[in-house]
Design a protein around this motif. Sequence first.
Motif, PDB file in Angstrom:
ATOM      1  N   LYS A 174       0.831  -1.205   0.000  1.00  0.00           N
ATOM      2  CA  LYS A 174       0.000   0.000   0.000  1.00  0.00           C
ATOM      3  C   LYS A 174       0.861   1.248   0.000  1.00  0.00           C
ATOM      4  O   LYS A 174       0.653   2.168  -0.783  1.00  0.00           O
ATOM      5  CB  LYS A 174      -0.905   0.005   1.246  1.00  0.00           C
ATOM      6  CG  LYS A 174      -2.289  -0.519   0.968  1.00  0.00           C
ATOM      7  CD  LYS A 174      -3.183  -0.179   2.156  1.00  0.00           C
ATOM      8  CE  LYS A 174      -4.548  -0.807   1.990  1.00  0.00           C
ATOM      9  NZ  LYS A 174      -5.190  -1.043   3.281  1.00  0.00           N
ATOM     10  N   ARG A 175       1.838   1.260   0.936  1.00  0.00           N
ATOM     11  CA  ARG A 175       2.678   2.442   1.069  1.00  0.00           C
ATOM     12  C   ARG A 175       3.411   2.730  -0.231  1.00  0.00           C
ATOM     13  O   ARG A 175       3.450   3.865  -0.708  1.00  0.00           O
ATOM     14  CB  ARG A 175       3.689   2.260   2.207  1.00  0.00           C
ATOM     15  CG  ARG A 175       4.679   3.416   2.283  1.00  0.00           C
ATOM     16  CD  ARG A 175       5.662   3.300   3.420  1.00  0.00           C
ATOM     17  NE  ARG A 175       5.021   3.333   4.719  1.00  0.00           N
ATOM     18  CZ  ARG A 175       4.962   2.295   5.551  1.00  0.00           C
ATOM     19  NH1 ARG A 175       5.497   1.133   5.189  1.00  0.00           N
ATOM     20  NH2 ARG A 175       4.386   2.397   6.715  1.00  0.00           N
ATOM     21  N   PHE A 176       3.999   1.689  -0.824  1.00  0.00           N
ATOM     22  CA  PHE A 176       4.826   1.948  -2.006  1.00  0.00           C
ATOM     23  C   PHE A 176       3.981   2.210  -3.248  1.00  0.00           C
ATOM     24  O   PHE A 176       4.448   2.868  -4.173  1.00  0.00           O
ATOM     25  CB  PHE A 176       5.849   0.829  -2.202  1.00  0.00           C
ATOM     26  CG  PHE A 176       6.908   0.880  -1.153  1.00  0.00           C
ATOM     27  CD1 PHE A 176       7.743   1.985  -1.088  1.00  0.00           C
ATOM     28  CD2 PHE A 176       7.027  -0.109  -0.196  1.00  0.00           C
ATOM     29  CE1 PHE A 176       8.697   2.084  -0.093  1.00  0.00           C
ATOM     30  CE2 PHE A 176       7.977  -0.018   0.802  1.00  0.00           C
ATOM     31  CZ  PHE A 176       8.814   1.082   0.857  1.00  0.00           C
ATOM     32  N   THR A 177       2.754   1.704  -3.246  1.00  0.00           N
ATOM     33  CA  THR A 177       1.868   2.068  -4.350  1.00  0.00           C
ATOM     34  C   THR A 177       1.555   3.564  -4.282  1.00  0.00           C
ATOM     35  O   THR A 177       1.584   4.268  -5.292  1.00  0.00           O
ATOM     36  CB  THR A 177       0.568   1.258  -4.263  1.00  0.00           C
ATOM     37  OG1 THR A 177       0.910  -0.126  -4.234  1.00  0.00           O
ATOM     38  CG2 THR A 177      -0.325   1.519  -5.456  1.00  0.00           C
ATOM     39  N   ARG A 178       1.313   4.048  -3.054  1.00  0.00           N
ATOM     40  CA  ARG A 178       1.005   5.465  -2.884  1.00  0.00           C
ATOM     41  C   ARG A 178       2.218   6.317  -3.275  1.00  0.00           C
ATOM     42  O   ARG A 178       2.109   7.261  -4.058  1.00  0.00           O
ATOM     43  CB  ARG A 178       0.610   5.729  -1.425  1.00  0.00           C
ATOM     44  CG  ARG A 178      -0.080   7.072  -1.237  1.00  0.00           C
ATOM     45  CD  ARG A 178      -0.488   7.283   0.208  1.00  0.00           C
ATOM     46  NE  ARG A 178       0.658   7.352   1.094  1.00  0.00           N
ATOM     47  CZ  ARG A 178       0.868   6.552   2.136  1.00  0.00           C
ATOM     48  NH1 ARG A 178      -0.002   5.594   2.437  1.00  0.00           N
ATOM     49  NH2 ARG A 178       1.925   6.690   2.899  1.00  0.00           N
TER      50      ARG A 178
END
Lengths: 436, 333
Positions: free
Chosen positions: B190-194
Amino acid sequence: MDEFMAARLQMGVSLGFHIIFACIGMVMPWFMFVAEWKWLKTKNEVYLDLAKAWAKGVAIFFAVGAVSGTVLSFELGMLWPTFMEHAGPIFGMPFSWEGTAFFVEAIALGLWLYGWNRLNDKVHLYTGMVVGIAGVLSGIFVISANAWMNAPSGFDWVNGQAENIDPVAAMFNKAWFAQSHHMIIAAFSATGFAVAGIHAILYLKNKLEIHAKAIAISLAFASVAALLQPLSGDHAAKTVAELQPAKLAAFESHFETGKGASLIIGGIPDVENREVNYAIKIPGFLSFLAHGDFNAEVKGLEEFPEDEWPPVPITHYSFQLMVAIGMFLAALGIIFLLGSWKWKHWLEKRWWLTLLFIATPLGFIAIQAGWIVTEVGRQPWIIYGIMKTKDSLTPMPGIQYTFYTVSVVYLLLSFIVIWLMSRQIKMLQSKYQSND
Amino acid sequence: MTETIIIILGICLLLYVLLGGADFGGGILELISRGKASGIVARAIAPVWEANHVWLILVVVILFVGFPTVYSTVLTALHIPVLLVLLGIIMRGSAFTFRHYDIEEERPKAIYSSIFRYSSLITTFFLGVTIGGIILGEISQDYSKGFFTIYMHPWLNLFSFSMGVFLVILFAFLANIYTIGETREEEHIKRFTRIGKYLLIALVGSGALVFATAEIEGHPLFYEFYHSIPSMICFILATIALPFLWIYLNQNRRTRVRIIAAFQTSMIVIGWFAIQFPVLVKINDGTDITMQSAAAPKQVQLQLLIALIVGVLIIFPYMGYLYKTFKFDNKTS
């Protein structure tokens, strides 16, 4: 400090720093290979521990060696652009092969360091061998490029331009073989004695089997190398006598041409009065060592115009230091080989372990001295007899500041690496103590 | 023959951007994510970073053997930014290795980490500045001019600095895309997609900045793209890739994202090659250094080509084996 001196010093600091890391990165994989091979053969876990403990040190040395080597490939052009513009196409061939060899080395090392659980035992073992072989080949290629600066060949120099370039002839110049074997053997001797010395002091404190095994493996390599080194050095000196007589004369502060020239040991050269004070002189020996005949004529510095003399005292002292250390290490090699044959429990002998500990830095000091001999001894030339070092200096002013910056970074890095190694060693010691 | 060597030079440079770039980007990504990525980045980079950096050494060797005036001109005029890149390379490589191999202890690890992160940022930025200096054409070979004109002006300008910013974002983006593929944890994905989305937006923005500052500095970069068919194709393909990247990022299709990101980066680099060709370094008086004018004699080129081809035949299988062992093989070590 003037720009020219700063540039030379920056090059010297960068090379001197890189060489230590490059040597360790080239030689240690061989030790690790032997340790792993012994482990697979004897199933004695100590050998596996040893290979893994060494591997951590090697990873650090290899990484610093790789980045400082990258820096050198740029520094050559940043400090000596005129030299590289002319020399690049001529002596570049060994560098392009070195690229491949170093690539293989880096890939194989990655596989070896991180592949303990991913590769099968045999593949892993031989990956270590590939690292060692590729490392030695890289070393030979780079040295061959340096040798070309001492014995330029493979081109015609017409009106300040190189013509009829033959990169193969440049690579296999007259100095490549002598310089290569001398340096590769030096790397094995210096690294071997350094490793043995560190494990010797640890063994003195704490009689662990792992240190005994480490000393046995590293000394096996180091003692053979140290015994070969005087022969290699003899060949190297004869090559210098043939190709760069002014450099040989500077080694020995040999000012006057003459037959039956004396070998000068030690002493303080007095360049102004063209004599050496307080030295031991052995008549005829310089002629013999340089040309294989006690009566042969050895050219003195007087044959050359003074502005083409290398800085005599530095070359002289460095050469004397290198030879003295070489002889001492050869003596240690003889003691080790005789000792292994005559005595059974000689790792219990304190004097021997102390002697090994004293020898820890000596090989590397000799390597530094040896490179000073090669490089300072070639001055004022950057390409011997073709281009002067001062004529290839970058036009950019302010090289003093880049020299200070690079020196501070490398000095700091040296301290950190030493600190890291001491931490690794402490960890190894405490691991074994808690196991006991 | 010269063309073949130039193509190999281009491939080496492209691979350095794709592989070494992701490695530089790893440090920048750690900085952006405040250290959240450090475990994943370290695992992904450790076995391959040294091999990735040999591409740069190959680039340098091809230049000084095959095109020696390019090497000497660039390293003289752009001495200062190159020196900063080199200091960065030393610091980040050492700090990364120290962090990996030093014994577990909070304080030293924190210091290595911040050196690794900030020097990754600085190195990438000045690498971009250096490339900007090569493209812009303010390099002067008239050494009678002052220090500023010869050694500062070629790189100390808006365009070169925009190139620095662009490269920082590009490398961070590449690293981010590779990082997503290295983790299975929902929170990290999630974090790296954001972060990936922010970086993608920033990439477009800084790309526009590069074109805008080129105009300000009097270098018609957009015109050059527009008037070269291959560059225009690359430009269009790189633009078309953008929405796909966005969509696949959202859908967490990690393999597709990786492939498209690598494709897009390749298009940017190849597009740049196409507008440069056959000029290698632009000089301010118009006497540009071209492929032909810089090329070493034929026999040197031949030997270089042999060494490169044999080298590639040896390197690629090894490289493939390295990646197969560590990247496509999900056995845990």
